[in-house]
Design a protein around this motif. Structure first.
Motif, mmCIF file in Angstrom:
data_model
loop_
_atom_site.group_PDB
_atom_site.id
_atom_site.type_symbol
_atom_site.label_atom_id
_atom_site.label_comp_id
_atom_site.label_asym_id
_atom_site.label_seq_id
_atom_site.Cartn_x
_atom_site.Cartn_y
_atom_site.Cartn_z
ATOM 1 N N TYR A 93 53.741 37.336 24.554
ATOM 2 C CA TYR A 93 53.491 38.016 25.811
ATOM 3 C C TYR A 93 52.998 39.438 25.538
ATOM 4 C CZ TYR A 93 55.552 34.308 28.595
ATOM 5 O OH TYR A 93 55.789 33.102 29.217
ATOM 6 N N TYR A 94 51.946 39.815 26.270
ATOM 7 C CA TYR A 94 51.312 41.116 26.091
ATOM 8 C C TYR A 94 51.267 41.868 27.419
ATOM 9 C CZ TYR A 94 49.379 38.880 21.902
ATOM 10 O OH TYR A 94 49.207 38.219 20.701
ATOM 11 N N CYS A 95 51.464 43.187 27.371
ATOM 12 C CA CYS A 95 51.160 43.984 28.548
ATOM 13 C C CYS A 95 49.815 44.660 28.326
ATOM 14 C CB CYS A 95 52.256 44.993 28.866
ATOM 15 S SG CYS A 95 52.469 46.309 27.679
ATOM 16 N N ALA A 96 49.137 44.965 29.415
ATOM 17 C CA ALA A 96 47.798 45.524 29.348
ATOM 18 C C ALA A 96 47.567 46.448 30.528
ATOM 19 C CB ALA A 96 46.757 44.406 29.339
ATOM 20 N N ALA A 97 46.620 47.359 30.365
ATOM 21 C CA ALA A 97 46.315 48.330 31.414
ATOM 22 C C ALA A 97 44.812 48.531 31.524
ATOM 23 C CB ALA A 97 46.981 49.675 31.109
ATOM 24 N N THR A 98 44.378 48.894 32.720
ATOM 25 C CA THR A 98 42.976 49.194 32.954
ATOM 26 C C THR A 98 42.861 50.224 34.062
ATOM 27 O OG1 THR A 98 40.830 48.284 33.609
ATOM 28 C CG2 THR A 98 42.767 47.278 34.587
ATOM 29 N N GLY A 99 41.768 50.969 34.027
ATOM 30 C CA GLY A 99 41.512 51.932 35.085
ATOM 31 C C GLY A 99 40.801 51.318 36.276
ATOM 32 N N SER A 100 40.452 50.032 36.168
ATOM 33 C CA SER A 100 39.783 49.345 37.271
ATOM 34 C C SER A 100 40.812 48.842 38.279
ATOM 35 C CB SER A 100 38.969 48.162 36.741
ATOM 36 O OG SER A 100 37.976 48.592 35.846
ATOM 37 N N TYR A 101 40.335 48.540 39.471
ATOM 38 C CA TYR A 101 41.208 47.976 40.486
ATOM 39 C C TYR A 101 41.632 46.567 40.105
ATOM 40 C CZ TYR A 101 39.832 51.838 43.488
ATOM 41 O OH TYR A 101 39.620 53.084 44.014
ATOM 42 N N CYS A 102 42.876 46.218 40.466
ATOM 43 C CA CYS A 102 43.379 44.886 40.139
ATOM 44 C C CYS A 102 42.509 43.793 40.762
ATOM 45 C CB CYS A 102 44.811 44.715 40.647
ATOM 46 S SG CYS A 102 46.063 45.482 39.599
ATOM 47 N N GLU A 103 42.058 44.016 41.985
ATOM 48 C CA GLU A 103 41.267 42.986 42.646
ATOM 49 C C GLU A 103 39.982 42.699 41.880
ATOM 50 O OE1 GLU A 103 43.971 44.691 45.683
ATOM 51 O OE2 GLU A 103 42.735 45.486 44.058
ATOM 52 N N LEU A 104 39.464 43.708 41.197
ATOM 53 C CA LEU A 104 38.262 43.519 40.393
ATOM 54 C C LEU A 104 38.600 42.973 39.009
ATOM 55 C CD1 LEU A 104 36.274 46.754 41.277
ATOM 56 C CD2 LEU A 104 35.972 44.461 42.212
ATOM 57 N N SER A 105 39.717 43.428 38.462
ATOM 58 C CA SER A 105 40.117 42.995 37.129
ATOM 59 C C SER A 105 40.680 41.588 37.136
ATOM 60 C CB SER A 105 41.150 43.960 36.564
ATOM 61 O OG SER A 105 40.672 45.277 36.544
ATOM 62 N N ALA A 106 41.266 41.223 38.290
ATOM 63 C CA ALA A 106 41.933 39.926 38.438
ATOM 64 C C ALA A 106 42.915 39.772 37.280
ATOM 65 C CB ALA A 106 40.902 38.802 38.496
ATOM 66 N N LEU A 107 42.994 38.638 36.692
ATOM 67 C CA LEU A 107 43.817 38.400 35.515
ATOM 68 C C LEU A 107 42.913 37.940 34.374
ATOM 69 C CD1 LEU A 107 46.996 36.761 37.107
ATOM 70 C CD2 LEU A 107 46.836 38.988 35.968
ATOM 71 N N ILE A 108 41.809 38.655 34.245
ATOM 72 C CA ILE A 108 40.826 38.346 33.213
ATOM 73 C C ILE A 108 41.043 39.274 32.030
ATOM 74 C CG2 ILE A 108 38.380 38.215 32.670
ATOM 75 C CD1 ILE A 108 37.908 37.827 35.695
ATOM 76 N N PRO A 109 41.362 38.754 30.869
ATOM 77 C CA PRO A 109 41.688 39.610 29.713
ATOM 78 C C PRO A 109 40.623 40.662 29.383
ATOM 79 C CG PRO A 109 42.287 37.349 29.239
ATOM 80 C CD PRO A 109 41.549 37.328 30.543
ATOM 81 N N THR A 110 39.361 40.296 29.496
ATOM 82 C CA THR A 110 38.300 41.230 29.113
ATOM 83 C C THR A 110 38.190 42.410 30.062
ATOM 84 O OG1 THR A 110 36.710 39.813 30.260
ATOM 85 C CG2 THR A 110 36.928 39.516 27.871
ATOM 86 N N SER A 111 38.872 42.346 31.198
ATOM 87 C CA SER A 111 38.848 43.462 32.150
ATOM 88 C C SER A 111 39.813 44.569 31.763
ATOM 89 C CB SER A 111 39.196 42.956 33.550
ATOM 90 O OG SER A 111 38.250 42.013 34.008
ATOM 91 N N PHE A 112 40.702 44.304 30.817
ATOM 92 C CA PHE A 112 41.742 45.245 30.448
ATOM 93 C C PHE A 112 41.397 45.915 29.122
ATOM 94 C CE2 PHE A 112 44.987 44.610 33.658
ATOM 95 C CZ PHE A 112 44.481 43.497 34.296
ATOM 96 N N THR A 113 41.603 47.243 29.084
ATOM 97 C CA THR A 113 41.124 48.028 27.946
ATOM 98 C C THR A 113 42.206 48.473 26.978
ATOM 99 O OG1 THR A 113 41.271 49.996 29.327
ATOM 100 C CG2 THR A 113 39.135 48.889 29.242
ATOM 101 N N VAL A 114 43.459 48.468 27.411
ATOM 102 C CA VAL A 114 44.553 48.900 26.542
ATOM 103 C C VAL A 114 45.571 47.771 26.457
ATOM 104 C CG1 VAL A 114 46.317 50.639 26.095
ATOM 105 C CG2 VAL A 114 44.213 51.272 27.309
ATOM 106 N N TRP A 115 45.977 47.431 25.241
ATOM 107 C CA TRP A 115 46.878 46.301 25.004
ATOM 108 C C TRP A 115 48.022 46.701 24.088
ATOM 109 C CZ3 TRP A 115 46.211 41.375 27.049
ATOM 110 C CH2 TRP A 115 45.006 41.149 27.708
#
Length: 125
Positions: A93-115
């Motif tokens: 299990y991994y946590c991840a963060a992104t500066g994009s909105y969740c609705e745009l990032s959805a649950l797509i791994p490539t949308s997240f920049t920090v792991w």
């Protein structure tokens, strides 16, 4: 340098519970979207749940009603409460963060920049 660090994984019997934690450090902004992902051996990484900066959440159908994603703004941490665990929940299990909105990032791994590095969860039946 921004980083995420997971903890709380372990081995549990089916029907049991675990609480995963993810500590944030080095962030100078409030991430728009934080999420939990998981990856089982031989399978692609899949999204489990996300939570936006306002507390709005979304869950993968596989975990709805069993898992809860939580943010602790004071401690700058993210949690995943997992109840009624099943053998098919076994994964890293991994946590991840992104500066994009969740609705745009959805649950797509490539949308997240920090792991984070991940924490192993093993459920035995």
């Amino acid at each position: 340098q921004v980083s995420l660090a997971e903890s709380g994984g372990g081995s549990v019997q089916a029907g049991g519970s675990l609480r995963l934690s993810c500590a944030r450090s080095g962030f100078t902004y409030s991430s728009q979207c934080m999420a939990w992902f998981r990856q089982a051996p031989g399978k692609e990484r899949e999204g489990v749940a996300y939570i936006d900066r306002y507390g709005k959440t979304k869950y993968h159908d596989h975990v709805k009603g069993r898992f809860t994603i939580l943010k602790d703004y004071g401690n700058n941490a993210l949690y995943l409460q997992m109840n009624d665990l099943k053998s098919e929940d076994t994964a890293m299990y991994y946590c991840a963060a992104t500066g994009s909105y969740c609705e745009l990032s959805a649950l797509i791994p490539t949308s997240f920049t920090v792991w984070g590095q991940g924490t192993q969860v093993t459920v035995s039946s």
